[in-house]
Design a protein around this motif. Structure first.
Motif, PDB file in Angstrom:
ATOM      1  N   GLU A 216      -4.793  -0.970   0.644  1.00  0.00           N
ATOM      2  CA  GLU A 216      -5.502   0.058   0.266  1.00  0.00           C
ATOM      3  C   GLU A 216      -4.786   0.930  -1.055  1.00  0.00           C
ATOM      4  O   GLU A 216      -3.439   1.437  -0.982  1.00  0.00           O
ATOM      5  CB  GLU A 216      -5.107   1.007   1.417  1.00  0.00           C
ATOM      6  CG  GLU A 216      -5.946   0.811   2.660  1.00  0.00           C
ATOM      7  CD  GLU A 216      -7.552   0.809   2.726  1.00  0.00           C
ATOM      8  OE1 GLU A 216      -7.877   2.024   2.059  1.00  0.00           O
ATOM      9  OE2 GLU A 216      -8.026   0.038   3.146  1.00  0.00           O
TER      10      GLU A 216
ATOM     11  N   THR B 113     -14.678  -8.108  -4.603  1.00  0.00           N
ATOM     12  CA  THR B 113     -14.571  -9.497  -3.997  1.00  0.00           C
ATOM     13  C   THR B 113     -15.334 -10.482  -4.705  1.00  0.00           C
ATOM     14  O   THR B 113     -15.455 -11.569  -4.110  1.00  0.00           O
ATOM     15  CB  THR B 113     -15.412  -9.325  -2.612  1.00  0.00           C
ATOM     16  OG1 THR B 113     -16.688  -9.025  -2.864  1.00  0.00           O
ATOM     17  CG2 THR B 113     -14.649  -7.887  -1.711  1.00  0.00           C
TER      18      THR B 113
ATOM     19  N   ALA C 254     -14.600  -1.360  -3.875  1.00  0.00           N
ATOM     20  CA  ALA C 254     -14.032  -2.381  -3.188  1.00  0.00           C
ATOM     21  C   ALA C 254     -14.564  -3.667  -2.975  1.00  0.00           C
ATOM     22  O   ALA C 254     -14.139  -4.701  -3.128  1.00  0.00           O
ATOM     23  CB  ALA C 254     -13.634  -1.888  -1.615  1.00  0.00           C
ATOM     24  N   GLU C 255     -16.200  -3.460  -2.872  1.00  0.00           N
ATOM     25  CA  GLU C 255     -16.949  -4.543  -2.608  1.00  0.00           C
ATOM     26  C   GLU C 255     -16.755  -5.339  -4.213  1.00  0.00           C
ATOM     27  O   GLU C 255     -16.807  -6.693  -4.119  1.00  0.00           O
ATOM     28  CB  GLU C 255     -18.211  -4.335  -2.317  1.00  0.00           C
ATOM     29  CG  GLU C 255     -19.385  -5.537  -2.274  1.00  0.00           C
ATOM     30  CD  GLU C 255     -20.801  -5.087  -2.328  1.00  0.00           C
ATOM     31  OE1 GLU C 255     -21.775  -5.947  -2.219  1.00  0.00           O
ATOM     32  OE2 GLU C 255     -21.029  -3.667  -2.393  1.00  0.00           O
TER      33      GLU C 255
ATOM     34  N   LYS D   1      -5.659  -7.245   2.560  1.00  0.00           N
ATOM     35  CA  LYS D   1      -5.997  -6.290   1.582  1.00  0.00           C
ATOM     36  C   LYS D   1      -4.935  -5.010   1.616  1.00  0.00           C
ATOM     37  O   LYS D   1      -4.720  -4.697   2.497  1.00  0.00           O
ATOM     38  CB  LYS D   1      -7.352  -5.955   1.451  1.00  0.00           C
ATOM     39  CG  LYS D   1      -8.381  -7.191   1.278  1.00  0.00           C
ATOM     40  CD  LYS D   1      -9.833  -7.100   0.913  1.00  0.00           C
ATOM     41  CE  LYS D   1     -10.544  -8.197   0.590  1.00  0.00           C
ATOM     42  NZ  LYS D   1     -11.934  -7.857   0.318  1.00  0.00           N
TER      43      LYS D   1
ATOM     44  N   SER E 177       0.759  -1.195   0.111  1.00  0.00           N
ATOM     45  CA  SER E 177       0.175  -0.004  -0.068  1.00  0.00           C
ATOM     46  C   SER E 177       0.949   1.264  -0.019  1.00  0.00           C
ATOM     47  O   SER E 177       0.565   2.252  -0.621  1.00  0.00           O
ATOM     48  CB  SER E 177      -0.897  -0.113   1.209  1.00  0.00           C
ATOM     49  OG  SER E 177      -1.639   1.138   1.195  1.00  0.00           O
TER      50      SER E 177
ATOM     51  N   ALA F 286      -9.303   2.446  -1.511  1.00  0.00           N
ATOM     52  CA  ALA F 286     -10.164   1.234  -1.215  1.00  0.00           C
ATOM     53  C   ALA F 286      -9.475  -0.053  -1.069  1.00  0.00           C
ATOM     54  O   ALA F 286      -8.316  -0.136  -1.671  1.00  0.00           O
ATOM     55  CB  ALA F 286     -11.146   1.076  -2.688  1.00  0.00           C
ATOM     56  N   ALA F 287      -9.976  -0.876  -0.285  1.00  0.00           N
ATOM     57  CA  ALA F 287      -9.232  -2.138   0.111  1.00  0.00           C
ATOM     58  C   ALA F 287      -9.450  -3.066  -1.035  1.00  0.00           C
ATOM     59  O   ALA F 287     -10.558  -3.717  -1.271  1.00  0.00           O
ATOM     60  CB  ALA F 287      -9.821  -2.772   1.471  1.00  0.00           C
ATOM     61  N   LEU F 288      -8.192  -3.473  -1.668  1.00  0.00           N
ATOM     62  CA  LEU F 288      -8.564  -4.355  -2.795  1.00  0.00           C
ATOM     63  C   LEU F 288      -7.629  -5.704  -2.569  1.00  0.00           C
ATOM     64  O   LEU F 288      -6.484  -5.398  -1.955  1.00  0.00           O
ATOM     65  CB  LEU F 288      -8.130  -3.814  -4.348  1.00  0.00           C
ATOM     66  CG  LEU F 288      -8.778  -2.460  -4.598  1.00  0.00           C
ATOM     67  CD1 LEU F 288      -8.070  -2.097  -5.909  1.00  0.00           C
ATOM     68  CD2 LEU F 288     -10.259  -3.115  -4.847  1.00  0.00           C
TER      69      LEU F 288
END
Length: 587
Positions: A306, A444, A440-441, A304, A281, A464-466
């Protein structure tokens, strides 16, 4: 076609004595026009290097909202005082040439029809039509070197009579959709760029580099094995300056950027054997404009990462990778596709708005496109309209169309997607709403080799957390594009003429010149599920949905296509009913 419409098409009718315009004098919709009305101005004569054009149709675009809210503070207006130097909305426009300046008569002729590409650059500076250059919410205006002799030449595309006026204007937003599936990322190391290779102490992998590594301007090596140092030196040549910076903690990375890149960042970052999501990140923040971040490893990260999703969209930052040991295997278009997977499953988040509908339609009409299309939308009115508009089209093309409203369904969207794809996930997910948590969602429920397209732009710095492990372990791709180019619009025009694309399906409401500001408000409110199109040459037509058109002007509505789709024949009927040709001829 009627004689009246034929006369309109030629552009040879006598000009009226004035042009009505919706100039913009400051921030806020109240500053569009004067006292809520358009203003009359004299019709100008073109200079030798100018064209006088008639504006035939204008599409309303949500990207104008930022301009309406910011006024002269908008980035493309460069702190302009709009009270003294107004601009005009309307960057999606169809034009007809009325008069040609002497110096342009070998290239253009009266009656010639044009589409305009608004993303104009003059000496490297953005001077977009509808922003810096006043746009199409007027009846007649001049275009000259600011459009016809810019960095890429002329930012207009001559047309044949195969296209109607609304679909000509809509080739511009459609070009933005088309651009989303063209390769904007740089997928090879940059010659003359800044390269940073980050290793992990104790890594015993024997790395190779099968491809070319163009000589960068400098190389920084951090904690890389001695064999990798030797490999990189062999690849880049002895004359390239090389720095060793071992033992860096993530908190040290900004200082490295300042020391060696003048805070511009690294054009290429290669991280070997990554394990720490935090380290990835923080290193990713050092990626330069159009930079490429290459992850090579066979072990998942500890969480994940950022990632700045705004920069994926606006700066085309590329994240590539492979399990190793060949560092070069990550690069190139063969591993990094940009279009929807043939025969795959595609999900469109925010599919009910005008641009989301275009993405869905493109997927349905794409000859070698996905076989399963899932459209999601929280606005039930829009979702129902999408089902009505595209259900029959999907059936005709042998595609399966499923719809999902996250606001009304009990199960999460992720579960719906997994259940619809036998737990494999989506091959492509296209996010058309500027909400980082949704982006991010969306990551998933990607299948292996899945592609996440961030079509809606969020500001740079939006994190966003990827799952970046999927990039190098499963070839996941995260892409984004902003705007379009002449070539994208030319592709849309060619597809439309060939019958492979029908931009008129995007039209949801139409109005005449006086209805333009109402059209802007309707676009901002999301009043209609598709595009609002204004016809500046038409007077007396209020803003109407196509359903309302059927009630109030059946002679026009009866020319709509199957499924109440807008057509060139409906435009002809509109001209027949509303164009004041007699007044123009005797002005």
């Amino acid at each position: 076609m009627t004689e009246k419409y034929e006369l309109y098409r030629t552009g040879q009718a006598a000009l009226p004595d004035k042009t009505w315009s919706w100039n913009m004098y400051g921030a806020g919709i109240e500053n569009i026009g004067r006292n809520g009305q358009p203003e009359p101005f004299p019709i100008p004569e073109p200079a030798d290097n100018q064209l006088l054009v008639r504006v035939d149709s204008v599409g309303m675009c949500f990207s104008d909202v930022k301009l309406i809210r910011q006024g002269g503070a908008h980035p493309k207006l460069y702190n302009r005082n709009l009270a003294e130097e107004p601009t005009r909305l309307g960057h999606e426009a169809a034009l007809t040439i009325i008069k040609v300046g002497k110096a342009l008569q070998d290239e253009y002729h009266p009656g010639q029809r044009l589409a305009i590409q608004p993303d104009i650059y003059q000496d490297g500076r953005s001077t977009a039509y509808g922003y810096t250059i006043p746009g199409g919410l007027t009846q007649y205006h001049l275009i000259g070197p600011e459009v016809l002799d810019a960095d890429d030449g002329a930012y207009v595309l001559p047309l044949t009579d195969d296209l109607g006026y609304a679909e000509t204007a809509l080739t511009e937003p459609w070009a933005c959709v088309e651009a989303a599936y063209t390769q904007r990322r740089r997928l090879q190391p940059k010659a003359g760029g800044r390269l940073w290779v980050i290793g992990r102490p104790g890594d015993e992998t024997v790395y190779t580099f099968s491809g070319e590594l163009p000589a960068p301007s400098l190389v920084v090596l951090s904690d890389v094995p001695e064999a990798v140092k030797t490999l990189i030196r062999q690849k880049v040549g002895a004359e390239v300056e090389m720095f060793v910076r071992d033992g860096l903690r993530p908190s040290d990375f900004p200082a490295l950027k300042a020391e060696l890149t003048d805070n511009e960042g690294f054009d290429d970052i290669i991280m070997l054997a990554p394990q720490s999501a935090k380290r990835v990140s923080e290193a990713a923040k050092l990626t330069a404009f159009r930079g490429t971040f290459n992850l090579v490893g066979d072990t998942p990260l500890d969480g994940k990462v950022e990632i700045d999703v705004g920069r994926i969209h606006y700066h085309y930052t590329a994240y590539v990778g492979n399990p190793g040991p060949d560092i070069a295997a990550s690069y190139g278009e063969a591993r990094n596709r940009c279009d929807l997977l043939p025969g795959g499953a595609a999900v469109f988040v925010g599919a009910g708005g005008p641009m989301g509908q275009m993405h869905v339609q493109r997927a349905i009409e794409l000859k070698n496109g996905p076989s399963l299309i899932i459209a999601t939308e929280v606005n039930q009115m829009r979702l129902s309209a999408l089902e009505d508009l595209f259900g029959p089209l999907a059936e005709a093309h042998g595609k399966e169309l499923l719809t999902f409203n996250p606001a009304t369904e009990d199960e999460p969207l992720r579960d719906f997607v997994l259940n619809a794809t036998d737990q494999m996930g989506a091959d492509d997910v296209v996010v058309c709403v500027p909400v980082a948590p949704l982006m991010a969602e969306a990551g998933t429920y990607l299948a292996p080799d899945g592609m996440l397209v961030l079509f809606a732009g969020v500001p740079n710095g939006t994190m966003a957390a990827l799952d970046m492990s999927a990039v190098y372990l499963h070839n996941a791709q995260f892409t984004g594009t902003s705007g379009s180019a002449l070539s994208d619009q030319a592709t849309v025009i060619a597809k439309t003429v060939a019958g492979d694309l029908s931009p008129n399906r995007s039209v949801a409401a139409v109005g005449g010149m006086e209805a333009a500001r109402d059209g802007v408000e309707a676009m901002m409110e999301g009043r209609y599920p598709g595009k609002v199109v204004i016809f500046p040459q038409i007077s007396g037509l209020p803003l109407l949905s196509l359903a309302e058109l059927k009630e109030k002007y059946p002679a026009v509505a009866e020319k709509l296509g199957p499924g109440d789709v807008w057509t060139a024949e409906a435009e002809a009927a509109l001209v027949e009913a509303f164009w004041q040709v007699e007044q123009a001829e005797h002005a």
